[in-house]
Motif scaffolding. Sequence first.
Motif, PDB file in Angstrom:
ATOM      1  N   PRO A 372       0.817  -1.219   0.000  1.00 23.03           N
ATOM      2  CA  PRO A 372       0.000   0.000   0.000  1.00 23.03           C
ATOM      3  C   PRO A 372       0.846   1.263   0.000  1.00 23.03           C
ATOM      4  O   PRO A 372       1.788   1.393   0.781  1.00 23.03           O
ATOM      5  CB  PRO A 372      -0.831  -0.134   1.281  1.00 23.03           C
ATOM      6  CG  PRO A 372      -0.112  -1.130   2.121  1.00 23.03           C
ATOM      7  CD  PRO A 372       0.551  -2.066   1.171  1.00 23.03           C
ATOM      8  N   SER A 373       0.490   2.179  -0.887  1.00 21.61           N
ATOM      9  CA  SER A 373       1.175   3.453  -1.015  1.00 21.61           C
ATOM     10  C   SER A 373       0.253   4.563  -0.542  1.00 21.61           C
ATOM     11  O   SER A 373      -0.974   4.447  -0.620  1.00 21.61           O
ATOM     12  CB  SER A 373       1.581   3.690  -2.471  1.00 21.61           C
ATOM     13  OG  SER A 373       2.469   2.694  -2.930  1.00 21.61           O
ATOM     14  N   PHE A 374       0.846   5.654  -0.100  1.00 24.16           N
ATOM     15  CA  PHE A 374       0.092   6.843   0.299  1.00 24.16           C
ATOM     16  C   PHE A 374       0.694   8.017  -0.463  1.00 24.16           C
ATOM     17  O   PHE A 374       1.743   8.541  -0.099  1.00 24.16           O
ATOM     18  CB  PHE A 374       0.143   7.020   1.816  1.00 24.16           C
ATOM     19  CG  PHE A 374      -0.596   5.926   2.539  1.00 24.16           C
ATOM     20  CD1 PHE A 374      -1.945   6.056   2.836  1.00 24.16           C
ATOM     21  CD2 PHE A 374       0.043   4.740   2.876  1.00 24.16           C
ATOM     22  CE1 PHE A 374      -2.637   5.036   3.475  1.00 24.16           C
ATOM     23  CE2 PHE A 374      -0.641   3.717   3.517  1.00 24.16           C
ATOM     24  CZ  PHE A 374      -1.991   3.861   3.811  1.00 24.16           C
ATOM     25  N   VAL A 375       0.000   8.383  -1.528  1.00 24.55           N
ATOM     26  CA  VAL A 375       0.587   9.184  -2.593  1.00 24.55           C
ATOM     27  C   VAL A 375       0.136  10.636  -2.495  1.00 24.55           C
ATOM     28  O   VAL A 375      -1.029  10.937  -2.211  1.00 24.55           O
ATOM     29  CB  VAL A 375       0.192   8.596  -3.965  1.00 24.55           C
ATOM     30  CG1 VAL A 375       0.728   9.453  -5.104  1.00 24.55           C
ATOM     31  CG2 VAL A 375       0.709   7.155  -4.084  1.00 24.55           C
ATOM     32  N   GLY A 376       1.062  11.532  -2.748  1.00 24.27           N
ATOM     33  CA  GLY A 376       0.754  12.949  -2.815  1.00 24.27           C
ATOM     34  C   GLY A 376       1.937  13.708  -3.385  1.00 24.27           C
ATOM     35  O   GLY A 376       3.022  13.142  -3.597  1.00 24.27           O
ATOM     36  N   LYS A 377       1.745  14.990  -3.640  1.00 26.93           N
ATOM     37  CA  LYS A 377       2.862  15.822  -4.053  1.00 26.93           C
ATOM     38  C   LYS A 377       3.841  15.949  -2.894  1.00 26.93           C
ATOM     39  O   LYS A 377       3.450  15.845  -1.727  1.00 26.93           O
ATOM     40  CB  LYS A 377       2.351  17.191  -4.499  1.00 26.93           C
ATOM     41  CG  LYS A 377       1.495  17.133  -5.750  1.00 26.93           C
ATOM     42  CD  LYS A 377       0.993  18.511  -6.166  1.00 26.93           C
ATOM     43  CE  LYS A 377       0.137  18.394  -7.442  1.00 26.93           C
ATOM     44  NZ  LYS A 377      -0.388  19.721  -7.880  1.00 26.93           N
ATOM     45  N   PRO A 378       5.117  16.132  -3.176  1.00 24.61           N
ATOM     46  CA  PRO A 378       6.090  16.243  -2.075  1.00 24.61           C
ATOM     47  C   PRO A 378       5.653  17.276  -1.042  1.00 24.61           C
ATOM     48  O   PRO A 378       5.214  18.380  -1.383  1.00 24.61           O
ATOM     49  CB  PRO A 378       7.371  16.673  -2.798  1.00 24.61           C
ATOM     50  CG  PRO A 378       7.228  16.098  -4.176  1.00 24.61           C
ATOM     51  CD  PRO A 378       5.766  16.205  -4.499  1.00 24.61           C
ATOM     52  N   GLY A 379       5.725  16.889   0.208  1.00 22.48           N
ATOM     53  CA  GLY A 379       5.327  17.761   1.291  1.00 22.48           C
ATOM     54  C   GLY A 379       3.887  17.633   1.735  1.00 22.48           C
ATOM     55  O   GLY A 379       3.477  18.253   2.724  1.00 22.48           O
TER      56      GLY A 379
END
Length: 821
Positions: A372-379
């Motif tokens: 499982p990944s938890f994805v977002g833009k850096p920060g």
Amino acid sequence: MKHFILFSGILGTALAVATVVTAAEGVLPRGNDGRALNLGFESGDLTDWKAEGAAFNKQPVRGDTVSSRREDMRSAHDGQYWIGTYEIAGDDPTGTLTSVPFKVTHPFASFRIAGGASDQNRVELVRADNNEVFFKTSGFEAEDLRPVVVDLKDVQGKSIFIRVIDHQIGHWGHINFDDFRFHASKPEFKNAIDPDAVRKQFEMPSIDQVLFAGLEPQAAADAMTLPDGFRAHIFASEPDVTQPIAFCLDERGRVWVAEGHQYPHRAEGDIGKDRIVILEDTDGDHQFDKKTLFKDGLNLISGMEVGFGGVWVGAAPYLMFIPDYNQDDKPDGEAKILLDGWDPYRDTHETLNTFSWGPDGWLYGCHGVFCPSFVGKPGTPQEERQRVDAAVWRYHPLKHTFEVFAEGTSNPWGVDFDAYGQAFIEACVIPHFWHMIQGARYQRQGGQHYSITLEEKNRVKDFLPSNAPDHLNPFIYDDIKTHGDHVHWAGNKGPHAGNNRSDEMGGGHAHSGLMMYQGGSWPQAYDNQAFMNNIHGQRINMDMPVRSGSGFVGKHGPDFLNFNDRWSQVLNMLYDHNGSVYMIDWYDSNQCHHRRDDGHDRSNGRIYKVVYNDEPWTPVDLRAHSPQALVRLQLHKNEWYALQARKLLMAKGGDAGLYRDIRRLFNQTESIPHKLRLLWTLNGIGGFGERFGLRLLDHENEYIRAWALQLLWEDRSPSKAVLDKLAEMAANEPSAFVRLYIASALQRTPVDGRFPVLKELVARASDADDHNLPLMYWYAMEPVVGADADQGLALLQAARIPLLRQYITRRMATGALVANR
């Protein structure tokens, strides 16, 4: 307490309280000295056992180590200690654990077992006087220990011993065991394994006979069985290319290859051993003769595409863009991290992979189930990140928008689109054929359904038990099952047990790569068919999507190609500008993911090129084409030209004159696939407006109406006029396929705007038996029912689909219960 009980049922095994039936009524066997033997391992060591091989090193295991790595399973052991060979060293070590002999003093016994289903992982009960195995059973491809009851009356009074065997290497190559006890009468366990059913599991087909294993490149090409008129060329091979894990083609027809030498472990820091090379055939002999290193030092690369002025690279934990705007085949600067949070440590063969440009200009990719990944833009803060696992996701190259397109399945490693823009994937372990519908939830190999938007996550988290992860969605209730009418594995013991025994069924459960052929040079019978590699079957399967109701059924077509070589492991396929097909072959004797660095042959790698009727290679370069010429390429017989042209047009943008040219061509052509290409192009360059979209909602063709809906809802901001039209369509739309797109569009509509449309959809009794529609309606409806009890009651009264009546009632009861806590 009632609230917790209700939701433990909704969320399934991941949140349910483990129901462990204690064996207090049983007794431990005793040794010759009268001492109770350590057959439940509660001494914390292997007293009374003899271990051989590495599998049982550092055993037994203490506590539930399963739930920390898998949300969908528990160890379900008794007491404090148990045997779990995966928990210490994974699936690769092998060995045997043998108890001391003991006398059978009771007519029945029980023990707990789980793990792999192969007969190479098993528990045997053996007579000590003659070494006769009188009982044996294997696991069932789950970690939760379950009891087995054994009738010992025939050996009562004799001396026996227990043998726990772990000889399987690779996926599910482990065994779990615990708590052997005697019983004076036959014990009853609610979740016991039926020994008769277990014995039937051993009735497997014989081992497949494969002609070769480990051939030199040209010998491997010569060994292939192909249909008449086809020939396989060695486009490239070791040492010129090794470990090809991903590839793509650019607008010049060149082959970009990602070499994955870092797999299966990410290196510390950001510098690894992976690289991207460009291979070119400049003389038309179907073999590369020019090689350019574009970028090295990459770390755990798993996906790649080119376009929009650079290279899009998946290398967990990053999705990044390496700019090359001047197109000199050298990076213009450092890679830009677009998204982070992709899991780089767990099942690294399941992280973001097999990138593909969709017909709508989005970059699509796959993601597997157990990392499982938890994805977002850096920060991005953790609470604002999007969970991704077992999914198809997409990223817009100009708007820089990321979203989960559809959720579920297992470990897809290949996504492609047919001539009508329909997405398909292949999968492993579970059934393999899936039509991917925007917003759909599919059967999962493991784990729980989660929220696919942050709005959804924030809406449902207050309904979760306090100990539940806040990304789960307890209101999915059910998911869409396979769209295929067959599987490719044989036997009744589970998909992994069919490995290397499934020749007549199609080769086995594990697939990689998917291509919907639209190249134009192969015989017409191959157009829009789904080609996928079968890893254990060393062949290319071909499934045939056939329209059925709102979607498709995947029919079992004849295998296209057999490599006749156990080492062949094609990971993906692409057709080029001449309609010939490239295939990247990882080529290794090891067929399954494991985490040993020395378990992979780093020296191999092949790229085959499959050509029909000696179709010649021709030079191509679309970069110099005018915008008008690129638009005309939407009418080409080969989708490669249309897709590459759309990318170039999107990067340049459009103007009013180009918009008019596209609409004129749209009106002139009679081909629906060509009309769709023009719509995708118009939308990609900014010329698809609401007026035009509304007009298309009355088009005579269902594919045009459906895609008009998807494009109108691309930014999740439908106007009142568009919503009013949607309600009208919900009442009058004759096509189940278009109603499927209405259901997808509703999930992208503000909750307070959905009710008028839903009221019309739920009244369609004819949709009750459709494979997709009842559940797609529910996914759109659930937040409405949860937010407004009056609207929920109105939908219940209007519903003519039994499943929806059941789910509405269930959801309303949940809301009332929580409100009264």
